[in-house]
Design an enzyme around this catalytic site. Structure first.
Site, PDB file in Angstrom:
ATOM      1  N   ARG A 108      25.968 -36.282 -47.326  1.00 45.42           N
ATOM      2  CA  ARG A 108      25.380 -35.191 -46.528  1.00 45.42           C
ATOM      3  C   ARG A 108      25.077 -35.751 -45.153  1.00 45.42           C
ATOM      4  O   ARG A 108      24.414 -36.776 -45.023  1.00 45.42           O
ATOM      5  CB  ARG A 108      24.091 -34.662 -47.156  1.00 45.42           C
ATOM      6  CG  ARG A 108      23.295 -33.836 -46.145  1.00 45.42           C
ATOM      7  CD  ARG A 108      22.113 -33.113 -46.691  1.00 45.42           C
ATOM      8  NE  ARG A 108      22.531 -31.988 -47.495  1.00 45.42           N
ATOM      9  CZ  ARG A 108      21.754 -30.931 -47.745  1.00 45.42           C
ATOM     10  NH1 ARG A 108      20.537 -30.862 -47.236  1.00 45.42           N
ATOM     11  NH2 ARG A 108      22.187 -29.957 -48.511  1.00 45.42           N
ATOM     12  N   HIS A 135      29.572 -26.440 -46.282  1.00 45.44           N
ATOM     13  CA  HIS A 135      28.652 -26.732 -47.396  1.00 45.44           C
ATOM     14  C   HIS A 135      29.307 -26.216 -48.688  1.00 45.44           C
ATOM     15  O   HIS A 135      28.826 -25.274 -49.317  1.00 45.44           O
ATOM     16  CB  HIS A 135      27.310 -26.041 -47.132  1.00 45.44           C
ATOM     17  CG  HIS A 135      26.174 -26.541 -47.969  1.00 45.44           C
ATOM     18  ND1 HIS A 135      26.297 -27.598 -48.858  1.00 45.44           N
ATOM     19  CD2 HIS A 135      24.876 -26.128 -48.067  1.00 45.44           C
ATOM     20  CE1 HIS A 135      25.127 -27.805 -49.453  1.00 45.44           C
ATOM     21  NE2 HIS A 135      24.260 -26.921 -48.993  1.00 45.44           N
ATOM     22  N   GLN A 138      27.476 -25.581 -52.149  1.00 46.01           N
ATOM     23  CA  GLN A 138      26.549 -24.444 -52.116  1.00 46.01           C
ATOM     24  C   GLN A 138      27.259 -23.159 -52.548  1.00 46.01           C
ATOM     25  O   GLN A 138      26.732 -22.356 -53.329  1.00 46.01           O
ATOM     26  CB  GLN A 138      26.002 -24.275 -50.690  1.00 46.01           C
ATOM     27  CG  GLN A 138      25.090 -23.068 -50.509  1.00 46.01           C
ATOM     28  CD  GLN A 138      23.781 -23.209 -51.246  1.00 46.01           C
ATOM     29  OE1 GLN A 138      23.098 -24.208 -51.097  1.00 46.01           O
ATOM     30  NE2 GLN A 138      23.423 -22.218 -52.055  1.00 46.01           N
ATOM     31  N   ASP A 231      20.647 -17.222 -44.320  1.00 44.67           N
ATOM     32  CA  ASP A 231      20.285 -18.646 -44.216  1.00 44.67           C
ATOM     33  C   ASP A 231      19.296 -18.727 -43.038  1.00 44.67           C
ATOM     34  O   ASP A 231      19.145 -17.756 -42.280  1.00 44.67           O
ATOM     35  CB  ASP A 231      21.568 -19.453 -43.938  1.00 44.67           C
ATOM     36  CG  ASP A 231      21.348 -20.967 -43.921  1.00 44.67           C
ATOM     37  OD1 ASP A 231      20.241 -21.427 -44.237  1.00 44.67           O
ATOM     38  OD2 ASP A 231      22.315 -21.690 -43.584  1.00 44.67           O
ATOM     39  N   CYS A 272      20.517 -19.660 -49.486  1.00 46.76           N
ATOM     40  CA  CYS A 272      20.778 -21.027 -49.951  1.00 46.76           C
ATOM     41  C   CYS A 272      19.500 -21.861 -50.043  1.00 46.76           C
ATOM     42  O   CYS A 272      19.449 -22.838 -50.776  1.00 46.76           O
ATOM     43  CB  CYS A 272      21.789 -21.705 -49.024  1.00 46.76           C
ATOM     44  SG  CYS A 272      21.275 -21.692 -47.295  1.00 46.76           S
ATOM     45  N   ARG A 312      22.958 -24.728 -58.408  1.00 46.96           N
ATOM     46  CA  ARG A 312      23.454 -25.900 -57.669  1.00 46.96           C
ATOM     47  C   ARG A 312      23.723 -27.041 -58.654  1.00 46.96           C
ATOM     48  O   ARG A 312      24.693 -27.775 -58.534  1.00 46.96           O
ATOM     49  CB  ARG A 312      22.431 -26.376 -56.614  1.00 46.96           C
ATOM     50  CG  ARG A 312      22.062 -25.387 -55.532  1.00 46.96           C
ATOM     51  CD  ARG A 312      23.227 -25.036 -54.635  1.00 46.96           C
ATOM     52  NE  ARG A 312      23.966 -26.180 -54.135  1.00 46.96           N
ATOM     53  CZ  ARG A 312      23.561 -27.026 -53.158  1.00 46.96           C
ATOM     54  NH1 ARG A 312      22.419 -26.821 -52.561  1.00 46.96           N
ATOM     55  NH2 ARG A 312      24.316 -28.045 -52.783  1.00 46.96           N
TER      56      ARG A 312
HETATM   57  N1  NVA Z   1      22.493 -24.100 -42.576  1.00 49.20           N
HETATM   58  C1  NVA Z   1      21.452 -24.902 -43.161  1.00 49.20           C
HETATM   59  C2  NVA Z   1      21.681 -25.021 -44.624  1.00 49.20           C
HETATM   60  C3  NVA Z   1      20.652 -25.790 -45.366  1.00 49.20           C
HETATM   61  C4  NVA Z   1      20.950 -25.904 -46.823  1.00 49.20           C
HETATM   62  C5  NVA Z   1      21.398 -26.258 -42.497  1.00 49.20           C
HETATM   63  O1  NVA Z   1      22.458 -26.848 -42.257  1.00 49.20           O
HETATM   64  O2  NVA Z   1      20.306 -26.736 -42.202  1.00 49.20           O
HETATM   65  N1   CP Z   2      20.651 -25.362 -50.163  1.00 47.58           N
HETATM   66  C1   CP Z   2      20.553 -26.681 -49.925  1.00 47.58           C
HETATM   67  O1   CP Z   2      21.537 -27.382 -49.639  1.00 47.58           O
HETATM   68  O2   CP Z   2      19.285 -27.148 -50.032  1.00 47.58           O
HETATM   69  P1   CP Z   2      18.801 -28.630 -49.640  1.00 47.58           P
HETATM   70  O3   CP Z   2      18.918 -28.746 -48.148  1.00 47.58           O
HETATM   71  O4   CP Z   2      17.396 -28.704 -50.138  1.00 47.58           O
HETATM   72  O5   CP Z   2      19.712 -29.621 -50.318  1.00 47.58           O
END
Ligand code: NVA
Ligand code: CP
Length: 325
Positions: A108, A135, A138, A231, A272, A312
């Site tokens: 990540r 992602h 997700q 989101d 999400c 998830r």
């Molecule tokens: N779009 C958000 C998703 C978090 C799971 C981010 O990248 O912060």
């Molecule tokens: N939805 C998601 O990816 O959550 P986190 O950022 O907590 O992993």
């Protein structure tokens, strides 16, 4: 359905066919049932999995750890200050080292290029746990949740309302185009997705007969929808854009009235997570208008956000098992 994914990485859903996506969702549903009945087998005993996190995470990290433990595998968490990645050592060298010691790598972080390079140089399956662009894990959980609720995915009318060009929106659009959904991006025109990605999705849609549309009109976008999804308005790494995004996206906040505008009594709300729904966190208190969904919607009978969060785990476990054995 027999599908062989052994040795494959999951970097973006672009690399997966409709059949492979559906296979993973069904495999996840089976794992969930096995866990409930106490019949889950430890299929990944002896496997070592590296979890690389440049950005923070609750769901993704915990899903990878719990999935690995369910299957008897060992995980090693490597946070951004724990390893040399991109600092003293190139991604290519780190990838080659990790590939000698681990059976798979989750990443990540910021650049999609990093996860792509890890896959190219490590020689083991690499799973994208979120980058600035995509992602993919997700979306497997999102679609699993939709299938649990509606018993189908093809032709589902799905509106993503909010920042239409972030990692989640991009991956939803790819997944919806592959599966054959009626997918709408409802956002200000300046936040519509990248034109090149749209072109690729239109290509997938020719085969699946998906409909992909873009509108800044909430009324047109949500009409007839089975699913409303949002989101947060500024993703990790975009904190400097918060005031701008609040101005742009305030009219797109998910409200009970928006759910009514779908005309569907059994519409479901997905997110999400994390979410600013009740403005109780310190971050939300600093920006009182940052709330992307009314608390009333988040806590309503329409909301499936915690089923989605649980899924998830099962979808990530399905990816691990399918790509490792
Ligand atoms: N779009 C958000 C998703 C978090 C799971 C981010 O990248 O912060
Ligand atoms: N939805 C998601 O990816 O959550 P986190 O950022 O907590 O992993």
């Amino acid at each position: 359905m027999t599908v062989n994914l052994k040795g494959r990485s999951l970097l973006t859903l672009k690399d997966y066919s409709k059949r492979e996506i559906l296979y993973l969702i069904d495999a996840a549903r089976e794992l969930k049932e096995h866990k409930a009945h106490g019949t889950l087998k430890k299929k990944l005993e002896g496997k070592n999995i590296a979890l690389l996190f440049e950005k923070s995470s609750t769901r993704t990290r915990c899903a990878f750890v719990s999935a690995a433990v369910n299957e008897g595998a060992h995980t090693e968490y490597l946070g951004k200050n724990d390893i040399q990645l991109g600092g003293k050592e190139t991604v290519e060298d780190t990838a080659r080292v990790l590939g000698r010691m681990f059976d798979a790598i989750e990443f990540r972080g910021f650049k999609q290029e990093t996860v792509d390079l890890l896959a190219e140089y490590s020689g083991v399956p690499v799973w994208n746990g979120l980058t600035d662009l995509y992602h993919p894990t997700q979306i497997l959980a999102d679609f699993m949740t939709v299938k649990e609720e509606l018993s189908m995915l093809e032709n589902v009318k799905f509106a993503y309302v909010g920042d239409g060009r972030n990692n989640v929106a991009n991956s939803l659009m790819i997944g919806a185009a592959k599966i054959g959904m009626d997918f709408r991006v409802v956002s200000p025109v300046s936040l519509f997705p990248d034109k090149h990605l749209v072109k690729e999705c239109e290509f997938y849609a020719q085969e699946s007969e998906a409909r992909i549309t873009f509108t800044d009109s909430i009324e047109d976008g949500v009409k007839g929808c089975d699913v409303i999804y949002t989101d947060i308005w500024a993703s990790m790494g975009e904190e400097d854009k918060i005031p701008d995004r609040i101005n742009l996206l305030k009219p797109y906040k998910i409200t009970m009235n928006m759910l009514k505008q779908t005309g569907k009594e059994d519409v479901i709300f997905l997110h999400c997570l994390p979410s600013f729904h009740n403005l109780k966190t310190g971050f939300a208190q600093k920006y009182p208008d940052i709330c992307e969904v009314e608390d009333e919607v988040f806590e309503s009978k329409f909301s499936r956000v915690f089923d989605q969060a649980e899924n998830r785990l099962w979808t990530i476990e399905a990816v691990m098992v399918a790509t490792l054995i």
